[in-house]
Scaffold this motif. Structure first.
Motif, PDB file in Angstrom:
ATOM      1  N   GLU A 203      35.141  28.207 -25.315  1.00 29.09           N
ATOM      2  CA  GLU A 203      35.119  26.639 -25.090  1.00 29.09           C
ATOM      3  C   GLU A 203      33.918  26.000 -25.312  1.00 29.09           C
ATOM      4  O   GLU A 203      32.891  26.522 -24.594  1.00 29.09           O
ATOM      5  CB  GLU A 203      35.776  26.526 -23.860  1.00 29.09           C
ATOM      6  CG  GLU A 203      36.908  27.045 -23.488  1.00 29.09           C
ATOM      7  CD  GLU A 203      37.619  26.834 -22.006  1.00 29.09           C
ATOM      8  OE1 GLU A 203      36.627  26.101 -20.987  1.00 29.09           O
ATOM      9  OE2 GLU A 203      38.711  26.731 -21.843  1.00 29.09           O
ATOM     10  N   HIS A 204      33.543  25.337 -26.663  1.00 27.67           N
ATOM     11  CA  HIS A 204      32.292  24.794 -26.670  1.00 27.67           C
ATOM     12  C   HIS A 204      32.485  23.530 -26.864  1.00 27.67           C
ATOM     13  O   HIS A 204      32.909  22.952 -27.628  1.00 27.67           O
ATOM     14  CB  HIS A 204      31.947  25.277 -28.280  1.00 27.67           C
ATOM     15  CG  HIS A 204      30.555  24.830 -28.597  1.00 27.67           C
ATOM     16  ND1 HIS A 204      29.439  25.392 -28.136  1.00 27.67           N
ATOM     17  CD2 HIS A 204      30.448  23.751 -29.802  1.00 27.67           C
ATOM     18  CE1 HIS A 204      28.544  24.591 -28.980  1.00 27.67           C
ATOM     19  NE2 HIS A 204      28.943  23.507 -29.574  1.00 27.67           N
ATOM     20  N   TYR A 205      31.909  22.772 -25.471  1.00 27.24           N
ATOM     21  CA  TYR A 205      32.111  21.213 -25.377  1.00 27.24           C
ATOM     22  C   TYR A 205      30.918  20.668 -25.565  1.00 27.24           C
ATOM     23  O   TYR A 205      29.672  20.912 -24.752  1.00 27.24           O
ATOM     24  CB  TYR A 205      32.678  21.083 -23.961  1.00 27.24           C
ATOM     25  CG  TYR A 205      33.910  21.363 -23.957  1.00 27.24           C
ATOM     26  CD1 TYR A 205      34.858  22.036 -24.874  1.00 27.24           C
ATOM     27  CD2 TYR A 205      34.521  21.519 -22.545  1.00 27.24           C
ATOM     28  CE1 TYR A 205      36.031  22.229 -24.819  1.00 27.24           C
ATOM     29  CE2 TYR A 205      36.167  21.835 -22.273  1.00 27.24           C
ATOM     30  CZ  TYR A 205      36.657  22.426 -23.489  1.00 27.24           C
ATOM     31  OH  TYR A 205      38.082  22.769 -23.278  1.00 27.24           O
ATOM     32  N   ARG A 206      30.567  19.591 -26.574  1.00 24.54           N
ATOM     33  CA  ARG A 206      29.487  18.986 -26.697  1.00 24.54           C
ATOM     34  C   ARG A 206      29.687  17.433 -26.538  1.00 24.54           C
ATOM     35  O   ARG A 206      30.967  17.022 -27.149  1.00 24.54           O
ATOM     36  CB  ARG A 206      28.721  19.385 -27.926  1.00 24.54           C
ATOM     37  CG  ARG A 206      28.249  20.607 -27.985  1.00 24.54           C
ATOM     38  CD  ARG A 206      27.143  20.780 -26.927  1.00 24.54           C
ATOM     39  NE  ARG A 206      26.599  22.128 -27.037  1.00 24.54           N
ATOM     40  CZ  ARG A 206      26.982  23.242 -26.430  1.00 24.54           C
ATOM     41  NH1 ARG A 206      27.986  23.119 -25.279  1.00 24.54           N
ATOM     42  NH2 ARG A 206      26.470  24.323 -26.311  1.00 24.54           N
ATOM     43  N   PRO A 207      28.889  16.319 -26.234  1.00 23.01           N
ATOM     44  CA  PRO A 207      29.397  15.143 -26.765  1.00 23.01           C
ATOM     45  C   PRO A 207      29.900  14.539 -28.066  1.00 23.01           C
ATOM     46  O   PRO A 207      30.778  13.715 -27.979  1.00 23.01           O
ATOM     47  CB  PRO A 207      28.131  14.328 -26.492  1.00 23.01           C
ATOM     48  CG  PRO A 207      27.104  15.094 -25.493  1.00 23.01           C
ATOM     49  CD  PRO A 207      27.531  16.592 -25.920  1.00 23.01           C
TER      50      PRO A 207
END
Length: 314
Positions: free
Chosen positions: A188-192
């Protein structure tokens, strides 16, 4: 937490005619069909996007002979307490037609076999990277289900002298339980600017019937599936709604069926390609934080079609 849901319906029924002597099932027996229905249940007890909604038409009548739908989801409580919980409920219907004969006369007996099942899972996330974006997740799964037969349209036959197999078809039922587990790699790679979710999962659940209204008809199956799921989410230009950016969604899912369900419907793999939109509701005091609508193209060996999926995150 991802939720998947799609419902489909309807089949065509034909009437059966009376006879004076005892009717018996000819050709394929009910026991083999019971194992077949258990194999169909194997699709439903595994949380799987590709087979969460299936409707396959009968080649001769054009009416749905097999129908499956699933609603499910899973989540990790937190990175500090990485307990993983998942659950799914599913419904499927299989419409086989049996042939009954008394030796001189034959009649078709159309049936509805309805299957309800539920699966729960509990696991633990073991981080493989320092930022805990990549985890290894073993999961224990347990399932419970019921297969019931509805022969209301064939009452003219079953109210006469019939053998045990037809008695089972007349509102008979089987209960089933399943035990097994899964292993998963979850990134899970969450960025704006974008979110990336990738899951690689292998599931193995053994299903066995118990109880029911006919002790002479039993079934078993192994739900064994390998699945790859990937999703990309990013803001759509400068569009905003509910005080948050509107996001577009791209999805890919591929499932390889390795257990009893392999080839029971004429295919052993399914792939879905999806695109849709997502609304972020986190700026407002509502129960869900994100709502998604995704149109998917589903294809495999010998099958293809489209579906519409609705999902929510909490």
């Amino acid at each position: 937490m991802r939720l998947k849901h799609l419902a489909l319906a309807a089949t065509c029924l034909c009437a059966a005619a009376p006879a004076d002597a005892q009717f018996r099932i000819t050709g394929a027996n009910v026991q083999k069909q019971a194992n077949g229905v258990m194999s169909l249940m194997a699709y439903s007890v595994v949380p799987d996007l590709a087979s969460s909604s299936l409707s396959i038409n009968n080649a001769t009548s054009g009416d749905p002979g097999i129908m499956m739908s699933q609603l499910g989801g899973g989540f990790t409580i937190s990175k500090s307490f990485p307990l993983y919980l998942e659950g799914a409920i599913a419904y499927s219907r299989y419409d086989p037609t049996f042939v009954a004969t008394d030796g001189s006369d034959s009649r078709q007996i159309p049936t509805r076999w309805n299957t309800f099942s539920g699966t729960v899972g509990i696991g633990w996330d073991f981080p493989l990277t320092a930022d805990k974006e990549l985890v290894f997740r073993p999961i224990f799964n347990a399932s419970i289900g019921n297969v019931s037969s509805d022969l209301a349209v064939a009452k003219v036959v079953v109210e006469r002298a019939v053998d045990e197999q037809i008695n089972f078809l007349d509102n008979g039922s089987l209960n089933a339980y399943g035990l097994g587990g899964a292993v998963m790699l979850d990134w899970e790679h969450y960025r704006p600017e974008h979110d990336i979710d990738v899951e690689l999962r292998y599931t193995n659940i053994y299903l066995q019937t118990f109880g029911g209204t006919s002790a002479g008809v039993k079934g078993s199956a192994t739900a064994q599936t390998a699945n790859l799921y990937a999703r990309w989410r990013a803001p759509l230009f400068n569009l905003r709604a509910l005080d948050r950016p509107v996001r577009y969604v791209l999805e890919l899912s591929h499932s390889q069926y390795l257990g009893s369900q392999a080839n029971v419907l004429g295919f052993n793999r399914l792939t879905t390609l999806g695109t849709g939109l997502e609304l972020d509701t986190s700026a407002h005091e509502v129960f869900v934080t994100r709502i998604r609508a995704v149109v998917r193209y589903v294809f495999g060996n010998n099958v293809s079609g489209f579906s519409l999926g609705l999902a929510a995150s909490f």
